[in-house]
Structures are given as C-alpha cells and as structure tokens.
Design an enzyme around this catalytic site. Structure first.
Site, PDB file in Angstrom:
ATOM      1  N   GLY A  46       0.805  -1.178  -0.049  1.00 28.83           N
ATOM      2  CA  GLY A  46      -0.109  -0.035  -0.135  1.00 28.83           C
ATOM      3  C   GLY A  46       0.855   1.088  -0.007  1.00 28.83           C
ATOM      4  CD  GLN A  51       3.304   5.937   2.442  1.00 27.23           C
ATOM      5  OE1 GLN A  51       2.463   5.498   2.104  1.00 27.23           O
ATOM      6  NE2 GLN A  51       4.451   5.387   3.046  1.00 27.23           N
ATOM      7  CB  CYS A  89       5.018   2.369   7.129  1.00 29.40           C
ATOM      8  SG  CYS A  89       4.749   3.929   6.426  1.00 29.40           S
ATOM      9  CG  LEU A  90       6.680   0.854   1.268  1.00 32.41           C
ATOM     10  CD1 LEU A  90       6.193   1.223  -0.211  1.00 32.41           C
ATOM     11  CD2 LEU A  90       7.606   0.070   1.323  1.00 32.41           C
ATOM     12  CG  HIS A 131      -0.388   1.465   7.158  1.00 33.64           C
ATOM     13  ND1 HIS A 131       0.708   1.100   7.993  1.00 33.64           N
ATOM     14  CD2 HIS A 131       0.091   2.333   6.202  1.00 33.64           C
ATOM     15  CE1 HIS A 131       1.652   1.732   7.955  1.00 33.64           C
ATOM     16  NE2 HIS A 131       1.451   2.429   6.660  1.00 33.64           N
ATOM     17  CD  GLU A 132      -0.983   2.405   2.525  1.00 33.00           C
ATOM     18  OE1 GLU A 132      -0.576   3.645   2.690  1.00 33.00           O
ATOM     19  OE2 GLU A 132      -0.281   1.721   2.880  1.00 33.00           O
ATOM     20  CG  HIS A 135       0.311   6.903   5.234  1.00 30.98           C
ATOM     21  ND1 HIS A 135       1.347   7.485   5.713  1.00 30.98           N
ATOM     22  CD2 HIS A 135       0.502   5.542   4.969  1.00 30.98           C
ATOM     23  CE1 HIS A 135       2.335   6.473   6.022  1.00 30.98           C
ATOM     24  NE2 HIS A 135       1.913   5.442   5.572  1.00 30.98           N
TER      25      HIS A 135
HETATM   26 NI    NI Z   1       2.495   3.435   5.505  1.00 24.05          NI
END
Ligand code: NI
Length: 159
Positions: A46, A51, A89-90, A131-132, A135
């Site tokens: 995701g 991000q 998380c990226l 999660h997304e 963000h």
């Molecule tokens: Ni993330």
C-alpha cells in the site's frame, strides 16, 4: 510511468492532512500509475499520496499483487472485530511494530473515474486500508503501535 521519491519518517509532509480530490486529471492518473510503480518497486502492499509528497486523498493498495485498488477520498464507514499483528510502512523502512486494527472494514471511496465504490476488506486488506487512510490525516502506525519499533528480521531464503 516513473518511480517517485518515497518520503521518510521525519519529513513534515507525512504529518499534514491531505485535501480531497475534486477531479481526476491526466496528472492525477499519472500520479496513480507512479504510485503503483513506486509501491511495487519497494515491495509494498500500500502507498498513500503524501508518501510521495502529494497532499491529496489518494491511496493505492495491492495486498496479493493481483488486485490493484485505487481509493480516492476514502472513508471507512463500518469496522468490526480486531486483529493484532506486525505492521510496517515504506516510510519507515526496515522497521515493524505490533498494531491492533479492525479485522473487517467497509470503505466508501471513488475510483479513477470518480465513480462511488465500496471496498470490503478482511485481514491484511482491512489492515492496509486502515494504515493507508491514517496517512491521509498525517498519522503513522508508530503513533498507535503497541510497544516499540523493531528491526525487520529478513528470511534469507527470501533473498
Ligand atoms: Ni505506511
């Protein structure tokens, strides 16, 4: 399509609230394509627009690498159950922590054609949606994690 620079924890842009998308332009479509490419390149499931430095309410998710989902202006309208598990998380590479999330969510959003759609998620998909969406409001999973961030232990057979 092009890879975009992923923003990492500590970058102020990850803490801002994103704006609603009013129209999907060619630029928006390019952004969405780039988000998928960037997410797959980083082996993520995701990615949210902030991000990659864009403060718009756009999320891409693909938890099995066969079901790419685009969520524009997403809102969770129903959630139930609970799952407790590791999350990464990226924007926080190499780290995981334990996070409790609903086991099941129903999310209303728009697709790339600005049509209203409903996405129902269980397990990993429910976790990814929560999660997304966080963000988009400047929330990182470390804010709500139970216990400290831990280093990812890579399985050498996966390398
Ligand atoms: Ni993330």
């Amino acid at each position: 399509m092009a890879l975009r620079q992923i923003r990492y924890d500590g970058d102020d842009i990850l803490r801002k609230k994103c704006k609603e998308v009013k129209a999907v332009t060619e630029r928006t479509r390019t952004l969405i394509d780039d988000m998928f490419e960037t997410m797959y390149d980083a082996n993520g499931v995701g990615l949210a627009a902030p991000q990659v430095g864009i403060l718009k309410r756009i999320v891409v998710i693909d938890v099995d690498y066969e079901t790419p989902l685009v969520l524009i202006n997403p809102v969770i309208v129903e959630k139930d159950g609970e799952q407790v598990g590791d999350e990464g998380c990226l924007s926080l590479p190499g780290k995981v922590a334990t996070v409790a999330r609903p086991e099941h969510v129903i999310c209303k959003c728009l697709n790339e054609d600005m049509e209203e759609i409903t996405i129902e998620g269980e397990g990993l998909l429910a976790r990814a949606i929560c999660h997304e969406l966080d963000h988009l409001d400047g929330v990182l999973y470390k804010d709500i994690a139970e216990g400290p961030l831990r280093d990812v232990e890579y399985d050498e057979e996966d390398e």
